[in-house]
Design an enzyme around this catalytic site. Structure first.
Site, PDB file in Angstrom:
ATOM      1  N   GLY A  83      88.346  32.470  54.401  1.00 50.16           N
ATOM      2  CA  GLY A  83      89.728  32.752  54.050  1.00 50.16           C
ATOM      3  C   GLY A  83      90.375  33.728  55.011  1.00 50.16           C
TER       4      GLY A  83
ATOM      5  CG  ASP B  77      79.633  31.535  49.460  1.00 49.28           C
ATOM      6  OD1 ASP B  77      80.312  32.078  50.346  1.00 49.28           O
ATOM      7  OD2 ASP B  77      78.591  32.055  48.994  1.00 49.28           O
TER       8      ASP B  77
ATOM      9  CB  VAL C 259      80.278  31.567  53.494  1.00 50.50           C
ATOM     10  CG1 VAL C 259      80.822  30.434  54.362  1.00 50.50           C
ATOM     11  CG2 VAL C 259      78.919  32.008  54.017  1.00 50.50           C
ATOM     12  CG  ASP C 260      83.865  30.168  49.386  1.00 51.29           C
ATOM     13  OD1 ASP C 260      83.858  29.244  50.233  1.00 51.29           O
ATOM     14  OD2 ASP C 260      83.557  29.993  48.202  1.00 51.29           O
ATOM     15  CG  LEU C 261      85.036  36.504  49.666  1.00 49.16           C
ATOM     16  CD1 LEU C 261      84.341  37.798  49.263  1.00 49.16           C
ATOM     17  CD2 LEU C 261      86.357  36.360  48.913  1.00 49.16           C
TER      18      LEU C 261
END
Length: 387
Positions: free
Chosen positions: A180, A143, A175-177
């Protein structure tokens, strides 16, 4: 009945983007089986302090944030027996989510081509740093580095010329969230399509792609103007006034989104003449005269505490709010009314924000202990194979 009741998700992912995706699917009613490495588990189990529990049941708070609603099965993918068990589970699943490096699961017969050949109805979602193809496909992605590489940090933080200026990452792994969330949306779309065609899908999600997508209006500003947007701290590139304003004790965010709201603010601050002042009458004019307008507003807001202006803005229909700590945000009466703080089997967790027909779609299953459900998962698999 929840929307995804009867849907089985095999979760081969770890850390955040994949687990965030599958946690949402669990909230929506899916049976999520999280496959973890025996003795080690998801890396985030060890990303403490802070910790919950003691001894063998000690787990990092980070892990708790993105793994509620799942069953954990400790299976070694690197062994032939373990890989065959996971293949058999995939044969009986609707969705697989994984975030291994490109091609890494092929050696275990757990790649999309192999599993979808065995189970054509399978929706197989891969999450990587840069996608399944392209010049960077083989690179790892995290991220923080993607926030930098995708341009998000170029617009986050203060300008270089300001004291303590420079690029900053967001306070959570956005970015990860979002990857997802985008992946979960793609999975749901694939399941809807499968209901018509009977065929599954292969989903290719990339942190870099999602990081670029998150640029949203800022990327559009660049594409229209040809100018890269600068970092400008807590101000807005397209709206004025839209930022924190100093008050007698602490700052208050005032977020004016249109000329009507600005007229209300001008009246509230005792400067009704601003409504027709050509420097301030329109948003475009206010942007051109940002510095002098902000100074004029703060000359008034500094005379009273933030609570005074917050209440006054509320009465006048002007969007405003404090800058809360996490403790203050979770203690807000609205958070309590919406039941966003969950307590389940000794865990204190955030709940799902998703509501359908007046009911919050949330799981009552707490984050699992490592391998907590291995026996029941494999026993059910053996029974399925016999029948």
């Amino acid at each position: 009945m929840k929307p995804l009741d009867g849907i089985r998700v095999l979760d081969l992912s770890r850390v955040l983007a994949g687990p965030w995706c599958t946690q949402l699917l669990a909230d929506l009613g899916a049976d999520v089986i999280k496959i973890e490495r025996p003795g080690q588990g998801d890396d985030t189990r060890h990303w403490g302090p802070p910790w919950h529990g003691d001894g063998e049941e000690r787990v990092a708070a980070y892990f708790l944030a993105c793994n509620r609603g799942k069953r954990s099965a400790a299976i070694d993918l690197a062994s032939e027996e373990g890989a065959e068990q996971v293949r058999a589970l995939a044969d009986r699943s609707d969705v697989v989510v994984e975030n291994f490096k490109v091609g890494a699961l092929r050696r275990y017969g757990l790649d999309a081509a192999t599993l979808r050949a065995r189970n054509p109805r399978l929706v197989y979602a891969s999450i990587t740093g840069f996608g399944q193809d392209g010049p960077r496909a083989g690179q790892a992605g995290y991220d923080f580095m993607i926030q930098g590489q995708a341009g998000l940090m170029s617009i986050t933080g203060l300008p270089d010329e300001v004291e303590n200026g420079g690029p900053l990452r967001a306070g959570v792994a956005v970015v990860d969230l979002f990857t997802g969330m985008y992946t979960a949306s793609a999975i749901l779309a694939a399941l809807v399509r499968r209901g018509t065609t009977g065929e599954g899908a292969t989903i290719d999600s990339a942190l870099f792609d999602c990081g670029l997508a998150l640029l949203a209006n800022q990327a559009s500003n660049y594409l229209v103007s040809g100018q890269s947007p600068p970092r400008q701290g807590n101000t807005h590139p397209n709206l004025v006034p839209y930022q924190p304003f100093a008050c007698a004790d602490k700052p208050l965010i005032i977020a004016v989104g249109n000329d009507r709201q600005f007229a209300s603010l001008a009246t509230l601050l005792g400067n009704g003449e601003w409504i027709t002042d050509p420097r301030y009458a329109t948003n475009a004019a206010r942007i051109a005269h940002r510095a002098e307008l902000v100074a004029a507003i703060e000359a008034v807001t500094r005379t009273r505490p933030a609570a005074h202006w917050y209440e006054a803005c509320e009465r006048a229909g002007i969007p405003a709010g404090p800058i809360n700590s996490i403790a203050q945000a979770l203690a807000d009466p609205q958070a309590a009314h919406r039941a966003m703080l969950r307590e389940m089997e000794g865990y204190r967790l955030l709940g799902s924000p998703v509501r359908l027909d007046g009911h919050r779609l949330d799981t009552d299953r707490p984050p699992p202990l490592l391998g907590e459900h291995t026996t029941e998962v494999l026993a059910a698999l053996a029974l399925d194979q016999r029948t």
